[in-house]
Enzyme design. Structure first.
Site, short mmCIF file in Angstrom:
data_model
loop_
_atom_site.label_atom_id
_atom_site.label_comp_id
_atom_site.label_asym_id
_atom_site.label_seq_id
_atom_site.Cartn_x
_atom_site.Cartn_y
_atom_site.Cartn_z
N LEU A 16 0.82 -1.21 0.00
CA LEU A 16 0.00 0.00 0.00
C LEU A 16 0.85 1.26 0.00
O LEU A 16 0.45 2.28 -0.55
CB LEU A 16 -0.94 0.00 1.22
CG LEU A 16 -2.05 -1.06 1.22
CD1 LEU A 16 -2.79 -1.03 2.56
CD2 LEU A 16 -3.02 -0.85 0.07
N ALA A 22 8.59 2.52 8.03
CA ALA A 22 7.77 1.32 7.90
C ALA A 22 7.20 1.18 6.50
O ALA A 22 7.14 2.15 5.73
CB ALA A 22 6.64 1.34 8.93
N VAL A 24 3.67 -0.53 4.57
CA VAL A 24 2.31 -1.00 4.85
C VAL A 24 1.85 -1.88 3.70
O VAL A 24 1.97 -1.50 2.52
CB VAL A 24 1.34 0.18 5.05
CG1 VAL A 24 -0.06 -0.34 5.37
CG2 VAL A 24 1.84 1.10 6.17
N ASP A 133 1.97 14.86 14.21
CA ASP A 133 2.19 14.74 12.76
C ASP A 133 0.86 14.65 12.01
O ASP A 133 0.66 13.80 11.15
CB ASP A 133 3.05 13.52 12.46
CG ASP A 133 3.66 13.57 11.05
OD1 ASP A 133 3.75 14.67 10.49
OD2 ASP A 133 4.03 12.50 10.52
#
Length: 455
Positions: A16, A22, A24, A133
């Site tokens: 994604l 990270a 996803v 954020d």
């Protein structure tokens, strides 16, 4: 990172997206037959314990808050190489950033999104957490039975309010982070998130992010016709002096909601109509006047023509509901007083104000439906006289449904109320419905009942 086949029992479908810390993945939980999003710590951070701690802290916060307005974490585990991953809600409609890129949003839609984002940040503040954020790409969108849900995501920079002084490093995204966030060792509080909410509001309204602080150009100069109160609110949230900002996310959100619900909001002429040639402007004005009438009526609960499906899996029940009524959706609701003595069961409710559905003096418009077991048809509903008077009673034959409708064209000055007990010739169950409308429209009642489906 190449695409893995699975994370535990979760079968990977595709990537994604990825960021600094990270990646996803979209995956399928084959056991529960349900799509999920899996966030995996990047390989280059695998041995950084402080980054791992931040990653797991994000999961803990989301799990503990467990809010409608935040991405949910269903599970956490560790890969053989030591990297943690979390299994989260899959947002199938992308992000608010994707939405903004498609073009300028209608004002009411922008304010709806902003209200729901603010509710998510309010939940975090009540939990004792600062997000740090907030930006359009960190607000996800998910399909729901009544339209679209906002999910605040990516708490990688989130910190406890109690620890929000003396941060050793700046954190956030330029353009959305407050001025004090760019100063290492700065003293932060929830008003840093208020600044970010103001930046997101600016972009939702105008289609472009605000300038570097201090922000001096109000949104209304880019999009003429905005309520002055909206310009004032957004500029105050973007103030360099945090003492001049709204006190917290709830204060900001409450003011957005009040602006959105003001009766004169739909009367603002869309900015793009102001720059057409005179003959085009005249035609556009006629169209906009028609839209204002529709919008004003819709805000009072008049459904227009757009229907949206609402499903209640427990009873295998599907009902077509006017879209503007389905602002709030609840399943498992206890049976309404009008049918309490007639063997009904908890059902599904879609309404403008779900919590006020039982109140005699509240203006709540919508549809309540439940399946009644064989032999339990609520044939005596009319005797309860929920509106203080005897109803008009008529037979119904619509969309394969047959039965009786009881109607109160004026129910205690709160619009019209219709109760119906209907069944199909090929099914033993009876469906009981209550339909509340701002105006008496038996044709709409017939349309809603005709669209009911079982199975």
């Amino acid at each position: 990172m190449s695409q893995p086949e699975a994370f535990g029992r979760y079968r990977v479908i595709r990537r994604l997206g990825s960021g600094s810390f990270a990646t996803v993945w979209l995956a399928q939980d084959d056991l529960l037959n349900y799509p999920v999003a899996i966030k995996v710590l990047a390989e280059n951070w695998a041995h950084q314990m402080d980054i791992q701690h931040r990653f797991l802290e994000e999961a803990r916060i989301l799990r503990q808050t467990d809010s409608t307005w935040l991405v949910a974490v269903h599970d956490v585990d560790v890969l053989p190489d030591g990297r943690p991953y979390m299994v989260m809600t899959y947002a199938d409609q992308g992000s608010v950033a994707d939405l903004i890129r498609r073009g300028q949003l209608p004002l009411d839609e922008a304010l709806r999104l902003l209200t729901e984002i603010g509710q998510g940040i309010t939940v975090l503040h009540n939990h004792g957490t600062i997000h740090r954020d907030i930006k359009p790409s960190n607000v996800l969108l998910q399909s729901s039975p009544v339209g679209q849900r906002v999910l605040v995501a990516d708490l990688g920079f989130a910190k406890s309010i109690d620890e929000a002084s003396g941060f050793t490093a700046a954190a956030g995204t330029p353009g959305y982070m407050s001025p004090e966030q760019s100063i290492p060792g700065g003293d932060l509080d929830v008003r840093s998130d208020v600044y970010s909410l103001g930046a997101v509001a600016y972009e939702l309204i105008t289609g472009r992010p605000p300038s570097r602080p201090p922000v001096r150009v109000p949104p209304g100069r880019i999009r003429p016709g905005l309520p002055p109160a909206l310009d004032e609110l957004i500029l105050s949230a973007l103030s360099v002096d945090r003492e001049s900002r709204p006190a917290d996310a709830k204060t900001f959100t409450d003011r957005v909601r009040a602006i959105r619900m003001a009766p004169d909001l739909p009367k603002a002429v869309p900015w793009w109509q102001r720059y057409r040639m005179p003959w085009q402007r005249t035609a556009a004005l006629l169209v906009s006047l028609g839209l204002v009438v529709v919008s004003a009526t819709a805000s009072a609960g008049d459904p227009g023509v757009s229907l949206t499906p609402v499903r209640y899996a427990t009873q295998r029940l599907r009902v077509e509901v006017p879209a503007t009524w389905a602002r709030e959706f609840a399943t498992g609701r206890e049976v309404l007083p009008a049918a309490a003595d007639h063997a009904s069961r908890p059902g599904v409710l879609a309404a403008t104000h779900a919590d006020a559905w039982h109140s005699a003096d509240a203006h709540s418009y919508g549809v309540y439906a439940t399946v009644v077991p064989e032999g339990g048809a609520p044939s005596g509903v009319a005797d309860t006289e929920p509106c203080g008077t005897a109803p008009n009673e008529r037979s119904l034959d619509a969309g394969g449904w047959e039965g009786t409708v009881w109607e109160w064209p004026d129910c205690n000055g709160n619009g019209a109320l219709s109760g119906a007990a209907v069944r199909r010739a090929d099914a033993p169950e009876t469906v009981y419905l209550e339909i509340r409308q701002p105006q008496y429209r038996p044709d709409l009642v017939n349309e809603i009942i005709g669209g009911v489906r079982l199975g």
